[in-house]
Write a protein that holds these residues in place. Structure first.
Motif, PDB file in Angstrom:
ATOM      1  N   LYS A   1       0.837  -1.198   0.000  1.00 59.45           N
ATOM      2  CA  LYS A   1       0.000   0.000   0.000  1.00 59.45           C
ATOM      3  C   LYS A   1       0.879   1.258   0.000  1.00 59.45           C
ATOM      4  O   LYS A   1       2.040   1.234   0.420  1.00 59.45           O
ATOM      5  CB  LYS A   1      -0.905   0.016   1.232  1.00 59.45           C
ATOM      6  CG  LYS A   1      -1.885  -1.138   1.308  1.00 59.45           C
ATOM      7  CD  LYS A   1      -2.694  -1.068   2.603  1.00 59.45           C
ATOM      8  CE  LYS A   1      -3.643  -2.259   2.717  1.00 59.45           C
ATOM      9  NZ  LYS A   1      -4.403  -2.231   4.001  1.00 59.45           N
TER      10      LYS A   1
ATOM     11  N   ALA B   1      -2.878  12.914  -3.006  1.00 60.85           N
ATOM     12  CA  ALA B   1      -3.376  11.540  -2.831  1.00 60.85           C
ATOM     13  C   ALA B   1      -4.199  11.100  -4.035  1.00 60.85           C
ATOM     14  O   ALA B   1      -4.082   9.957  -4.498  1.00 60.85           O
ATOM     15  CB  ALA B   1      -4.203  11.458  -1.552  1.00 60.85           C
ATOM     16  N   LEU B   2      -5.034  11.998  -4.558  1.00 54.16           N
ATOM     17  CA  LEU B   2      -5.836  11.665  -5.742  1.00 54.16           C
ATOM     18  C   LEU B   2      -4.944  11.410  -6.955  1.00 54.16           C
ATOM     19  O   LEU B   2      -5.202  10.495  -7.753  1.00 54.16           O
ATOM     20  CB  LEU B   2      -6.823  12.800  -6.043  1.00 54.16           C
ATOM     21  CG  LEU B   2      -7.992  12.949  -5.070  1.00 54.16           C
ATOM     22  CD1 LEU B   2      -8.708  14.268  -5.285  1.00 54.16           C
ATOM     23  CD2 LEU B   2      -8.974  11.781  -5.220  1.00 54.16           C
TER      24      LEU B   2
ATOM     25  N   GLN C   1      -3.341   8.049  -6.577  1.00 49.79           N
ATOM     26  CA  GLN C   1      -4.340   7.006  -6.818  1.00 49.79           C
ATOM     27  C   GLN C   1      -4.540   6.785  -8.312  1.00 49.79           C
ATOM     28  O   GLN C   1      -4.660   5.648  -8.770  1.00 49.79           O
ATOM     29  CB  GLN C   1      -5.668   7.409  -6.165  1.00 49.79           C
ATOM     30  CG  GLN C   1      -6.798   6.409  -6.389  1.00 49.79           C
ATOM     31  CD  GLN C   1      -8.073   6.835  -5.680  1.00 49.79           C
ATOM     32  OE1 GLN C   1      -8.331   6.443  -4.549  1.00 49.79           O
ATOM     33  NE2 GLN C   1      -8.880   7.656  -6.334  1.00 49.79           N
ATOM     34  N   LYS C   2      -4.536   7.879  -9.077  1.00 51.45           N
ATOM     35  CA  LYS C   2      -4.705   7.775 -10.532  1.00 51.45           C
ATOM     36  C   LYS C   2      -3.443   7.241 -11.193  1.00 51.45           C
ATOM     37  O   LYS C   2      -3.506   6.447 -12.147  1.00 51.45           O
ATOM     38  CB  LYS C   2      -5.052   9.146 -11.102  1.00 51.45           C
ATOM     39  CG  LYS C   2      -5.312   9.147 -12.600  1.00 51.45           C
ATOM     40  CD  LYS C   2      -5.712  10.535 -13.078  1.00 51.45           C
ATOM     41  CE  LYS C   2      -5.953  10.536 -14.591  1.00 51.45           C
ATOM     42  NZ  LYS C   2      -6.342  11.880 -15.081  1.00 51.45           N
TER      43      LYS C   2
ATOM     44  N   HIS D   1      -1.141   5.276  -9.868  1.00 58.56           N
ATOM     45  CA  HIS D   1      -0.832   3.898  -9.459  1.00 58.56           C
ATOM     46  C   HIS D   1      -2.128   3.121  -9.231  1.00 58.56           C
ATOM     47  O   HIS D   1      -2.453   2.755  -8.098  1.00 58.56           O
ATOM     48  CB  HIS D   1       0.016   3.906  -8.186  1.00 58.56           C
ATOM     49  CG  HIS D   1       1.315   4.637  -8.308  1.00 58.56           C
ATOM     50  ND1 HIS D   1       2.445   4.065  -8.838  1.00 58.56           N
ATOM     51  CD2 HIS D   1       1.656   5.915  -7.993  1.00 58.56           C
ATOM     52  CE1 HIS D   1       3.440   4.943  -8.827  1.00 58.56           C
ATOM     53  NE2 HIS D   1       2.975   6.074  -8.319  1.00 58.56           N
ATOM     54  N   PRO D   2      -2.878   2.854 -10.303  1.00 61.90           N
ATOM     55  CA  PRO D   2      -4.174   2.173 -10.123  1.00 61.90           C
ATOM     56  C   PRO D   2      -4.045   0.767  -9.564  1.00 61.90           C
ATOM     57  O   PRO D   2      -4.990   0.215  -9.000  1.00 61.90           O
ATOM     58  CB  PRO D   2      -4.749   2.168 -11.547  1.00 61.90           C
ATOM     59  CG  PRO D   2      -3.559   2.274 -12.443  1.00 61.90           C
ATOM     60  CD  PRO D   2      -2.577   3.125 -11.723  1.00 61.90           C
TER      61      PRO D   2
ATOM     62  N   GLN E   1      -3.000   0.295  -3.673  1.00 60.12           N
ATOM     63  CA  GLN E   1      -3.989   0.919  -2.805  1.00 60.12           C
ATOM     64  C   GLN E   1      -3.359   2.142  -2.147  1.00 60.12           C
ATOM     65  O   GLN E   1      -2.451   2.034  -1.334  1.00 60.12           O
ATOM     66  CB  GLN E   1      -4.473  -0.073  -1.746  1.00 60.12           C
ATOM     67  CG  GLN E   1      -5.548   0.493  -0.821  1.00 60.12           C
ATOM     68  CD  GLN E   1      -6.104  -0.540   0.138  1.00 60.12           C
ATOM     69  OE1 GLN E   1      -6.315  -1.691  -0.242  1.00 60.12           O
ATOM     70  NE2 GLN E   1      -6.347  -0.146   1.371  1.00 60.12           N
ATOM     71  N   VAL E   2      -3.871   3.319  -2.516  1.00 59.51           N
ATOM     72  CA  VAL E   2      -3.379   4.577  -1.960  1.00 59.51           C
ATOM     73  C   VAL E   2      -4.297   4.992  -0.816  1.00 59.51           C
ATOM     74  O   VAL E   2      -5.513   5.107  -0.997  1.00 59.51           O
ATOM     75  CB  VAL E   2      -3.318   5.676  -3.035  1.00 59.51           C
ATOM     76  CG1 VAL E   2      -2.868   7.000  -2.419  1.00 59.51           C
ATOM     77  CG2 VAL E   2      -2.371   5.263  -4.158  1.00 59.51           C
TER      78      VAL E   2
ATOM     79  N   LEU F   1     -11.469   9.915  -3.414  1.00 54.05           N
ATOM     80  CA  LEU F   1     -10.395   9.097  -2.861  1.00 54.05           C
ATOM     81  C   LEU F   1     -11.000   7.847  -2.217  1.00 54.05           C
ATOM     82  O   LEU F   1     -11.862   7.944  -1.345  1.00 54.05           O
ATOM     83  CB  LEU F   1      -9.600   9.904  -1.837  1.00 54.05           C
ATOM     84  CG  LEU F   1      -8.223   9.358  -1.464  1.00 54.05           C
ATOM     85  CD1 LEU F   1      -7.320   9.271  -2.686  1.00 54.05           C
ATOM     86  CD2 LEU F   1      -7.570  10.230  -0.398  1.00 54.05           C
ATOM     87  N   LYS F   2     -10.558   6.689  -2.626  1.00 53.12           N
ATOM     88  CA  LYS F   2     -11.197   5.440  -2.228  1.00 53.12           C
ATOM     89  C   LYS F   2     -10.876   5.033  -0.788  1.00 53.12           C
ATOM     90  O   LYS F   2     -11.701   4.429  -0.107  1.00 53.12           O
ATOM     91  CB  LYS F   2     -10.778   4.313  -3.179  1.00 53.12           C
ATOM     92  CG  LYS F   2     -11.232   4.525  -4.622  1.00 53.12           C
ATOM     93  CD  LYS F   2     -10.740   3.396  -5.516  1.00 53.12           C
ATOM     94  CE  LYS F   2     -11.150   3.630  -6.970  1.00 53.12           C
ATOM     95  NZ  LYS F   2     -10.616   2.565  -7.855  1.00 53.12           N
ATOM     96  N   HIS F   3      -9.665   5.347  -0.362  1.00 54.24           N
ATOM     97  CA  HIS F   3      -9.242   4.864   0.962  1.00 54.24           C
ATOM     98  C   HIS F   3      -8.740   6.038   1.798  1.00 54.24           C
ATOM     99  O   HIS F   3      -7.715   6.650   1.487  1.00 54.24           O
ATOM    100  CB  HIS F   3      -8.142   3.813   0.824  1.00 54.24           C
ATOM    101  CG  HIS F   3      -8.521   2.652  -0.039  1.00 54.24           C
ATOM    102  ND1 HIS F   3      -9.350   1.648   0.398  1.00 54.24           N
ATOM    103  CD2 HIS F   3      -8.204   2.358  -1.330  1.00 54.24           C
ATOM    104  CE1 HIS F   3      -9.523   0.767  -0.580  1.00 54.24           C
ATOM    105  NE2 HIS F   3      -8.842   1.177  -1.637  1.00 54.24           N
TER     106      HIS F   3
END
Length: 460
Positions: A7, A120-121, A124-125, A127-128, A131-132, A150-152
């Motif tokens: 992660k 962070a966004l 995340q984009k 490094h798909p 898990q960011v 942001l998913k996490h």
């Protein structure tokens, strides 16, 4: 950082202020520090605030990691390894979040929280496959980050020992029925005036050292002294004897105050933690016990009273007088207590002045407690629900031989922006010290200040 199944944790500034060594808490996963976080730490490190020390420690920790690294290695990530007692197999990198590619920033203003969320966004984009996770203690920032996609997003919970404040150890256990019917035959020994019973551990489960035991019949009262080979050693105090405890003319008004007074007056206990609602008597009992132990019994040489307030470091320098005089506005609760203890004296002011000199009572700022070594001292740390675990560790480690520390606080009155009842340093030390033979923890249930205060505590 190359792609793998580890992660990516993006840390907010408040995480490093809460725990300066937080970079070592993510095991094999990688940690990202946005450049904005470094700028915020730089702005905080020279301020006259409690958190300035944490900022400086965090900066020095980062400098130790990157000391020999090149700019390219810092951007790619440097292996963390081990520092002191902390260990991580992940890597640490600094991310330049000021100049994201055009069109990548969700927030276009320069507000620091928004820059960190943008970083962070973007990660995340970019490094798909990884898990960011954005880690922040700011609730509103977590909501904003989730709202932008942001998913996490997580709170920093590494030092959180319990998930629900209702699970916090209270320092006593109520046993169903009659104690003697419950335990049956026991081995009894005596030492001077004290009587001890050896009881099978399964008869009284879920106990910890120096936990008080009470039965429903209101006859038995004891304290767990130790355990050996599946048996508990219980000191038989007796409810009447417990309720008969007194210090400096103060007598307990309920069983909870009686247990607190018993622990406060016991010189074998180096740390006593008092929790409970406003008006339950924490400060009154602590000060009465302090005066009793210093003046009447001569066990300690002086009393030091200190507390934490968010604004104290900024405001104290502008007030006139000595350090003690500067501290008086924030320690009014203690001086009010001293007045209550001597309200029936012929000359209250004269008595207070005499007691202040006789007991060598000193009022100190938490900021000036660092670096000291306190010997033969009764220390009262009031309102410590606003301290982080690392701040409390700093203060507790100041206590030398012959010193007794009393930590008191109300977890319902936390003023710190980033602390909650489950992450407060007060909660942390209750759980960490519950099996330490030199400490006791008492939750004082019930408000005795007045019927108005009692009704407010229950209904507001």
């Amino acid at each position: 950082m190359e792609s793998d199944d580890r992660k990516l944790f993006v840390l907010d500034t408040n995480v490093l202020l809460h725990e300066p060594l937080a970079i070592y808490s993510f095991q094999e996963h990688d940690v990202i520090i946005p450049m904005t976080v470094l700028e915020e730490l730089d702005n905080i490190k020279d301020r006259q605030k409690d958190v300035s020390r944490e900022a400086r420690v965090a900066i020095r920790t980062l400098e130790d990691v990157f000391r020999e690294a090149t700019p390219e290695q810092i951007a790619e990530g440097v292996w963390l390894g081990q520092r002191g007692g902390e260990h991580s197999t992940g890597r640490l990198a600094i991310f330049a979040d000021h100049n994201l590619p055009e069109g990548e920033a969700v927030f276009t203003n320069k507000e620091n929280d928004n820059r960190i969320i943008n970083a962070a966004l973007y990660l995340q984009k970019s490094h798909p496959e990884r898990q960011v996770v954005l880690v922040t203690k700011d609730i509103n920032m977590r909501l904003k980050a989730k709202g932008t996609g942001l998913k996490h997003v997580e709170d920093y919970r590494t030092d959180q020992l319990i998930d629900d404040i209702r699970l916090l150890a209270k320092g006593f256990q109520r046993l169903e029925g009659d104690f003697w019917e419950r335990v049956g035959e026991v081995d009894t020994t005596s030492s001077g005036r004290d009587v001890y019973h050896w009881v099978a551990e399964e008869k009284v489960p879920d106990t910890h050292i120096n936990q008080y035991l009470l039965d429903e019949q209101e006859q038995f009262a004891g304290r767990v002294q130790g355990r050996d080979n599946g048996r508990l050693q219980i000191k038989d105090i007796g409810r009447e004897r417990l309720m008969g405890r007194h210090a400096w003319g103060v007598h307990p008004k309920n069983i909870y105050q009686a247990m607190a007074l018993d622990a406060l007056l016991d010189p074998t206990l180096d740390l006593v933690i008092l929790t409970g609602p406003a008006g339950c008597g924490k400060t009154l009992l602590a000060m009465a016990a302090a005066l009793e132990l210093v003046i009447e019994r001569g066990i300690y040489e002086r009393i030091i009273v200190t507390r934490n307030t968010p604004e104290i470091a900024e405001s104290i320098g502008f007030l006139p007088g000595t350090e003690e005089e500067k501290m008086m506005p924030w320690l009014a609760a203690v001086t009010d207590t001293l007045e209550v203890l001597h309200k029936h004296d012929v000359s209250k002011e004269g008595s207070l002045q005499y007691i202040m000199e006789k007991a060598n009572i000193q009022f100190k700022s938490v900021n000036f407690m660092r670096g000291r070594s306190l010997q033969n001292t009764f220390v009262l740390l009031d309102e410590c629900q606003n301290l982080t675990p690392s701040q409390l560790k700093t203060i507790i480690t100041r206590c030398g031989e012959g010193t007794k520390l009393v930590c008191s606080g109300n977890l319902a009155q936390i003023d710190s922006t980033y602390l909650t009842p489950v992450t407060s340093g007060l909660t942390y030390i209750v759980e960490r010290f519950k099996n330490f033979e030199g400490s006791a923890n008492i939750y004082l249930n019930g408000v005795i200040r007045s019927r108005l205060a009692s009704f407010a505590e229950e209904n507001l």
